[in-house]
Motif scaffolding. Structure first.
Motif, mmCIF file in Angstrom:
data_model
loop_
_atom_site.group_PDB
_atom_site.id
_atom_site.type_symbol
_atom_site.label_atom_id
_atom_site.label_comp_id
_atom_site.label_asym_id
_atom_site.label_seq_id
_atom_site.Cartn_x
_atom_site.Cartn_y
_atom_site.Cartn_z
ATOM 1 N N ASN A 194 45.897 51.080 43.645
ATOM 2 C CA ASN A 194 44.889 50.174 44.168
ATOM 3 C C ASN A 194 43.662 50.947 44.629
ATOM 4 O O ASN A 194 43.775 51.930 45.354
ATOM 5 C CB ASN A 194 45.447 49.352 45.335
ATOM 6 C CG ASN A 194 44.499 48.269 45.798
ATOM 7 O OD1 ASN A 194 43.485 48.546 46.423
ATOM 8 N ND2 ASN A 194 44.833 47.023 45.512
ATOM 9 N N LEU A 195 42.490 50.481 44.201
ATOM 10 C CA LEU A 195 41.213 51.039 44.653
ATOM 11 C C LEU A 195 40.429 49.927 45.341
ATOM 12 O O LEU A 195 40.198 48.868 44.751
ATOM 13 C CB LEU A 195 40.416 51.584 43.472
ATOM 14 C CG LEU A 195 38.995 52.086 43.790
ATOM 15 C CD1 LEU A 195 39.052 53.312 44.687
ATOM 16 C CD2 LEU A 195 38.228 52.385 42.512
ATOM 17 N N MET A 197 40.638 36.505 43.460
ATOM 18 C CA MET A 197 41.315 37.554 42.717
ATOM 19 C C MET A 197 41.901 36.961 41.442
ATOM 20 O O MET A 197 42.374 35.818 41.434
ATOM 21 C CB MET A 197 42.423 38.201 43.559
ATOM 22 C CG MET A 197 43.122 39.380 42.882
ATOM 23 S SD MET A 197 44.368 40.171 43.941
ATOM 24 C CE MET A 197 43.295 40.877 45.200
ATOM 25 N N ALA A 198 41.868 37.742 40.359
ATOM 26 C CA ALA A 198 42.399 37.264 39.086
ATOM 27 C C ALA A 198 43.022 38.424 38.325
ATOM 28 O O ALA A 198 42.550 39.561 38.398
ATOM 29 C CB ALA A 198 41.284 36.628 38.248
ATOM 30 N N GLY A 252 48.762 43.284 34.011
ATOM 31 C CA GLY A 252 48.865 44.439 34.892
ATOM 32 C C GLY A 252 47.584 44.857 35.569
ATOM 33 O O GLY A 252 47.595 45.838 36.328
ATOM 34 N N LEU A 253 46.471 44.146 35.354
ATOM 35 C CA LEU A 253 45.200 44.536 35.966
ATOM 36 C C LEU A 253 44.612 43.363 36.740
ATOM 37 O O LEU A 253 44.283 42.322 36.154
ATOM 38 C CB LEU A 253 44.201 44.992 34.904
ATOM 39 C CG LEU A 253 42.816 45.425 35.428
ATOM 40 C CD1 LEU A 253 42.946 46.643 36.346
ATOM 41 C CD2 LEU A 253 41.863 45.703 34.276
ATOM 42 N N SER A 270 38.245 44.974 45.046
ATOM 43 C CA SER A 270 39.561 45.590 44.909
ATOM 44 C C SER A 270 39.985 45.564 43.442
ATOM 45 O O SER A 270 39.828 44.551 42.761
ATOM 46 C CB SER A 270 40.599 44.844 45.760
ATOM 47 O OG SER A 270 41.891 45.367 45.561
ATOM 48 N N VAL A 271 40.507 46.699 42.970
ATOM 49 C CA VAL A 271 41.047 46.798 41.614
ATOM 50 C C VAL A 271 42.490 47.285 41.733
ATOM 51 O O VAL A 271 42.750 48.357 42.301
ATOM 52 C CB VAL A 271 40.230 47.775 40.732
ATOM 53 C CG1 VAL A 271 40.846 47.873 39.344
ATOM 54 C CG2 VAL A 271 38.770 47.328 40.659
ATOM 55 N N ASN A 272 43.424 46.505 41.193
ATOM 56 C CA ASN A 272 44.847 46.824 41.293
ATOM 57 C C ASN A 272 45.445 46.893 39.892
ATOM 58 O O ASN A 272 45.308 45.957 39.099
ATOM 59 C CB ASN A 272 45.563 45.764 42.133
ATOM 60 C CG ASN A 272 47.061 45.996 42.199
ATOM 61 O OD1 ASN A 272 47.835 45.068 42.026
ATOM 62 N ND2 ASN A 272 47.483 47.218 42.455
ATOM 63 N N TYR A 273 46.099 48.026 39.605
ATOM 64 C CA TYR A 273 46.765 48.193 38.312
ATOM 65 C C TYR A 273 48.245 48.439 38.564
ATOM 66 O O TYR A 273 48.608 49.269 39.397
ATOM 67 C CB TYR A 273 46.168 49.374 37.547
ATOM 68 C CG TYR A 273 46.824 49.614 36.207
ATOM 69 C CD1 TYR A 273 46.666 48.705 35.161
ATOM 70 C CD2 TYR A 273 47.603 50.744 35.992
ATOM 71 C CE1 TYR A 273 47.269 48.915 33.930
ATOM 72 C CE2 TYR A 273 48.210 50.971 34.761
ATOM 73 C CZ TYR A 273 48.038 50.051 33.734
ATOM 74 O OH TYR A 273 48.642 50.252 32.525
#
Length: 318
Positions: free
Chosen positions: A49-50, A266-267, A272-273, A297-300
């Motif tokens: 997570n960034l 958020m989507a 996975g992204l 926020s970017v979550n992978y």
């Protein structure tokens, strides 16, 4: 008036460690590793997570936060490892946190467990008075002959516990367990040295959330985060997300400490992204001087062991 606000922030900088560290995040529900090590490996996923936050836009040198963390469970699911890097900026002060995380799970049934976590690492602080223009005599004791840049490094530890079931989670954590001490040496006009001491105050967190299934694909997820530090009032964030197919999130938070309301979107743009955005509207005395706060926020995440039948259930709080 903007100069007055900036001056207040500037004067507070030397004691930020005693008064205010830990910039609040609006999208904290899926990003708990930065304040609770027990959250590591909470899902059967590798997760990275960034998060980037710019607070109080339009105020010069307003607080900024950049946080990166990654964590994953071992194949046994009973142990997990993680990594956290965080950079906070408060005017002329920069705070860097680098932690390695270990967590151990105690399972009560296949979907309910208690995770106990420990973080240990380095707390680095940089105060750069070259960013500030002083109108004073160069022999004033505030003037720094070394160019005005101070750098300190200290060992730091955090502890946390995280209880998760299919429909809820509950956590408790303590940050800055060792209360790192910083010594500052200043020279007065007569050439005498004066040593000033400051400690990073312990911070206590309690967090929780619940999943309410409204239909087959629609869930309502209320959540809260309470934070306490000695000499500071308790700050509380309370909110809820409406979630469709565990892929699309729309929600809102109310933060008492900031006196702000956050709108969260958020989507899952591809498998996975996930990408999220929040905007804060402030209702405190600082409101006329700023244009809100922005957070991205970017979550992978990648499913790992697929130990349980329904991996998506295990993503409830991701």
């Amino acid at each position: 008036m903007k100069k007055t606000v900036f001056l207040i922030m500037l004067c507070a900088a030397p004691v930020l460690f005693k008064a205010q560290t830990g910039t609040p995040l609006a999208m904290y529900a899926g990003n708990q590793l930065i304040f609770n090590p027990g959250f590591a490996g909470a899902y059967d996923l590798f997760s990275a997570n960034l998060s980037v936050r710019h607070q109080w836009v339009n105020i010069p040198n307003s607080p900024k936060l950049m946080s990166f963390n990654a964590h994953a469970p071992f194949q046994s699911q009973r142990n997990a490892m993680g990594f956290v890097f965080q950079r906070e900026v408060w005017g002329p002060q920069f705070v860097h946190t680098t932690n390695i995380t270990y967590a151990h799970k105690i399972f009560f049934n296949p979907t309910t467990f208690l995770s106990l976590g420990l973080q240990a690492g380095l707390l680095n602080t940089v105060t750069d008075w070259n960013m500030v223009t002083f109108v004073m005599h160069p022999e004033d004791p505030v003037y720094w002959e070394d160019g005005g840049r101070q750098v300190s490094n200290r060992f730091d530890m955090n502890l946390g516990a995280y209880l998760q079931a299919e429909d809820f989670y509950l956590g408790f954590s303590v940050r800055h367990l060792t209360m790192p001490r910083f010594d500052e040496v200043r020279m007065d006009i007569d050439g005498r040295e004066h040593v000033f001491h400051s400690h990073v105050r312990r911070q206590f967190f309690v967090m929780g959330g619940y999943n309410i299934a409204l239909s087959r694909d629609l869930d309502l997820r209320p959540h809260f985060l309470a934070r306490y530090k000695h000499t500071n009032p308790v700050s509380l964030s309370v909110g809820a997300n409406l979630v469709y197919d565990n892929r699309f999130f729309v929600g809102s938070n109310f933060m008492t400490g900031q006196r702000a309301v956050s709108l969260v979107f958020m989507a899952e743009v591809m498998e996975g992204l996930r990408i999220g955005y929040s905007f804060d509207m402030n209702f405190g005395i600082i409101r006329p001087f700023q244009r809100g706060s922005h957070e991205v926020s970017v979550n992978y995440f990648i499913p790992l062991w697929n130990r349980f039948d329904d991996v998506r259930v295990r993503r409830n709080w991701q």
